[in-house]
Write an enzyme that holds these catalytic residues in place. Structure first.
Site, PDB file in Angstrom:
ATOM      1  N   TYR A  49      -3.223  24.905 -17.697  1.00  0.00           N
ATOM      2  CA  TYR A  49      -4.175  25.805 -18.360  1.00  0.00           C
ATOM      3  C   TYR A  49      -3.811  27.237 -17.984  1.00  0.00           C
ATOM      4  CZ  TYR A  49      -7.094  21.743 -19.543  1.00  0.00           C
ATOM      5  OH  TYR A  49      -7.565  20.552 -20.057  1.00  0.00           O
ATOM      6  N   GLU A  50      -4.026  28.150 -18.907  1.00  0.00           N
ATOM      7  CA  GLU A  50      -3.514  29.511 -18.707  1.00  0.00           C
ATOM      8  C   GLU A  50      -4.174  30.229 -17.543  1.00  0.00           C
ATOM      9  OE1 GLU A  50      -4.211  31.253 -22.534  1.00  0.00           O
ATOM     10  OE2 GLU A  50      -6.294  31.685 -22.117  1.00  0.00           O
ATOM     11  N   SER A  51      -5.266  29.690 -17.013  1.00  0.00           N
ATOM     12  CA  SER A  51      -5.883  30.263 -15.818  1.00  0.00           C
ATOM     13  C   SER A  51      -4.988  30.117 -14.589  1.00  0.00           C
ATOM     14  CB  SER A  51      -7.232  29.588 -15.551  1.00  0.00           C
ATOM     15  OG  SER A  51      -7.078  28.185 -15.487  1.00  0.00           O
TER      16      SER A  51
END
Lengths: 257, 272, 272, 257
Positions: A49-51
């Site tokens: 996930y881009e987090s």
């Protein structure tokens, strides 16, 4: 077992994922599809996930792209600049997921504005990671429910580039990745024509007709000569998906997954 | 060494009208308490930057604090629109707002460049995107070796960075763990940094030699604000209130209920 | 998932004559055992890159394995010269060596660019340095916003990265801790990566969610080599043999004693 | 207490450091000076080594720039790219230390080659971090033992830029940092003239004459009008320095510090 078109869409998307894929996962339908794949036929799949969470195995679907669940169950968590520099731009992702408010027949996506950019009728959330997900993943899959409002002849605004105006437009602007090789909707699956790169329907979901697809699409739809029918969801797929959604709804205090 | 101040004083000493402020935290550790204090102190004409404006910027925008927003994704994550942001953009309420829109990759690189003292960041991005023509701060340079065009954006260098962190020690060293986002970058990119923390401890107890730490000489001001990231979360301290994020959609959809909610929960609330 | 191989097989399967190889580790975790195995296998015409060539490259150069060296500081840290490197540069023994010389900042940025898939790195550097005219891979670009000139170097993208790490799990995920140097960057910048580790464990036991981990799908080959970084060190496992680094000065100063030492301790030694 | 000129050099260098300084420390004399400052009048000084160790408080001097001691006793350790990007280039360092094989009257330093670059008589280790330390620290201090061979009219090769050809050369090439504001040798202290930027002797170490300095310098040395004499080492300074060196020698198995 009966099922909804939304369920068919998530399950069809899950099926195209493999154990070897490294997926850049968005919230919503992609997150459902990726985690369903992980909980069924692709337990070894890597979800990012881009987090910054790499190799995460959430027990329930995150509401946001950075829920606590994603970090505590990840192999590791890196900074957001590192995520976009080393992992996405570095070419380490095999599959990216995209969606948006509008998609056109060359799989360009608009998630920025309805109307003009300067004076929008609707200001949408914007691109976020999408412009570079579209560029750097080896290929991208688009997961979107289909309607005449969302599947348009020409998007109002290109947030994420698909095949541009078709043909070799993608290569001409310097992109080496494959682009949106698959569009999965609640009605069908589409793939770009190898030459023109215009989307064409390659499979209809069970019970869906060509006419229904055309009625939900804002351009004259092409159908592949070897058009097939999607396998209906299995009981196992439905049970796993529904369990996942039920766990999620309970945890989030709402049916927001 | 940073000054330790109560939140009210910390914000009063750090935030002035017209400043460029970055309140960061990628879903995690969003400095809500500090944002609420800015609203209570009635700051105006702020230029705010943040990759994901989230509810806190929706509130600041809806309360009229903001002149310009630099951002890359302006939604309520997993829920939908930020209605106060939309109302400002679409109808100029409560005041018109100027937007500078980027992609996540651009902003992450721009904070990285800011922390690294560079005037700009280069990256492979914005291929074929209409953002290019609409944002004059997206330009291109040519790689002097391969001849390849590369996107460029100016470094982000806010006047003030505000972040929330798990804890500080008495010297003012700060530990951040979990989803670290662009927290280190924004603090190092900014001229000054205000950090709110869950607690102050004798020993930071960093679990690894490679833990994410802001040394005390990089931080200007620290305010101890337990729960200061709520309704976002602090890894190891408390979870994200996803139900509140969902509820915000109806609270914020219309102007009057939004104002009533803000009156009751922010303007009328005692500062932390 | 990486293949787990004994060191001899791992090196034989990974290193061919003429390749471009980066063996990294900034003082810490230098892959000595792998380097010795390359010498035993008699590889030739290698292009080696490394910020600090250290004793292992001195040995590879002195044994005639190396055609070209890309580096930024070629000394025996705290001791003095690398005599075998000097002999190759100054007298062409045992063969002439081509040098591509950078600063640390340039190489660190170039590995970063390699990991990030960029064709080049830009940074503020090389101001007034005579390295500029002598290395055609140092060029300049102009910031499209400020007009400022910025140094540029090509990204480093070796055919093979070799690093040593503390441990791997059975799936092939690798943990690196302490002075992490450019270990992650070089692995991600390289086409293939060979990692030697102190041990393989059931659980990596990463102390922090933000620990430095190489996921298994970024690693090509793993060889278990306890002590594989000696005489450099592995944080948490064993210390640096500073006395040996000091002793290397006299071992390596003249050709014959160097060759005798290599014969006895490397060529004649059983592979780990 | 009697002392050596090397001790005088380390002690003089230590004295100019303050509690507020953030120092980018090299191996050898700078490491001695910085740690002596930390163990005497500047306990709050922040020491950074380019291996990534920030806020380190070693009990003994490292042999290398990345000894285990530096990491285990650091506030935190970052990657080497981060060190050069965020901390050095980012302008977070107040004092950098430089040294080399040759220094000229405008404080340019050569640590690359003696003779020509293409066919060197002596191949030196090279610049390492120095070219950018010289550029990005707010100011740099040079610590070098003085001799006609090392203090030369013009360096064979500019590895690290000082004041170039003097005057505003530094500003003209875009540098905003102060540059080498102080040179500390075993004989004296030198500072650049505010206008010409040529080094001039501002203090002689106790017992050293102008003639001795000139005899050890390869250019016609200028002396400041207000030339002073360095305070001799105190007993406390000498004891702390010697203890540090003795601990170090014992730990490294040699007198290599």
């Amino acid at each position: 077992m009966s099922y909804t078109t939304q369920e068919m869409m998530a399950i069809a998307a899950a099926r195209v994922l493999t154990n070897e894929d490294v997926c850049f996962v968005g919230i919503g339908a992609p997150s459902q599809a990726c985690n369903l794949a992980r909980l069924t036929h692709a337990p070894g799949i890597t979800l990012i996930y881009e987090s910054g969470t790499i190799g995460t195995k959430p027990d329930l679907l995150p509401l946001s792209i950075g829920d606590p669940e994603l970090c505590t169950r990840a192999r590791c968590t890196v900074s957001v600049p590192e995520m976009f520099q080393y992992w996405l731009q570095g070419g380490r992702i095999s599959v990216g997921f995209l969606g948006g408010a509008q998609l056109d027949k060359f799989a360009n996506i608009n998630s920025s504005v309805v109307g003009s950019y300067a004076r929008p009728k609707v200001r949408l959330p914007g691109g976020g990671g999408a412009p570079e997900i579209a560029a750097h993943c080896r290929q991208t899959y688009v997961v979107m429910a289909q309607s005449r409002r969302s599947f348009v002849d020409r998007v109002d605004f290109v947030t994420s580039f698909g095949y541009g105006e078709g043909g070799d437009h993608r290569e001409r602007i310097g992109l080496r990745s494959l682009g949106p090789t698959l569009v999965i909707t609640d009605l069908c699956m589409m793939r770009p024509d190898p030459t023109s790169r215009e989307l064409s329907v390659v499979a209809l979901h069970p019970g869906v007709t060509r006419e229904q697809v055309q009625a939900h699409t804002g351009w004259a739809v092409r159908f592949a000569p070897d058009l097939t029918t999607t396998e209906p969801p299995t009981e196992h797929e439905l049970i796993v998906l529904r369990d996942l959604l039920a766990r999620t709804a309970q945890a989030h205090g709402s049916a927001s997954a | 060494m940073p000054r330790f101040l109560p939140l009210t004083t910390a914000v009063a000493a750090s935030v002035q009208d017209g400043m460029t402020v970055a309140m960061e935290g990628f879903t995690h550790l969003i400095p809500f308490a500090a944002g609420h204090e800015i609203i209570r102190q009635g700051r105006r004409d702020l230029t705010l930057m943040r990759m994901t404006p989230d509810l806190i910027y929706d509130q600041l925008i809806g309360m009229g604090c903001v002149r310009k927003l630099i951002f890359s994704w302006g939604g309520n994550p997993g829920v939908g629109s930020l209605h106060r942001l939309r109302d400002a953009v679409e109808h100029g309420w409560p005041r018109p707002i100027e937007l500078e829109e980027h992609s996540h990759a651009a902003m992450a690189n721009a904070y990285h460049a800011g922390a690294a003292g560079l005037p700009c960041a280069i990256f492979k991005g914005y291929y074929g995107s209409d953002l290019v023509g609409n944002n004059p701060n997206i330009r291109f340079v040519t790689c002097p070796f391969s001849g390849e065009p590369l996107a460029a954006v100016p470094a982000l260098r806010p006047d003030l960075a505000i972040v929330h962190a798990q804890r500080a020690d008495h010297e003012g060293n700060v530990l951040i763990e979990g989803i670290v986002g662009v927290q280190k970058e924004v603090v190092l990119a900014a001229r000054q940094a205000l950090v709110t923390v869950e607690e102050v401890v004798d020993d930071l107890s960093a679990p690894s030699p490679n833990s994410c730490i802001l040394p005390h000489w990089t931080v200007t001001t620290i305010a101890v604000v337990p729960g200061g990231a709520y309704p976002s979360y602090a890894h190891g301290y408390y979870g994200r209130d996803n139900a509140f994020y969902t509820a915000w959609d109806s609270i914020s959809r219309e102007r009057a209920p939004f104002q009533a909610w803000m009156e009751q929960h922010v303007l009328g609330a005692a500062p932390s």
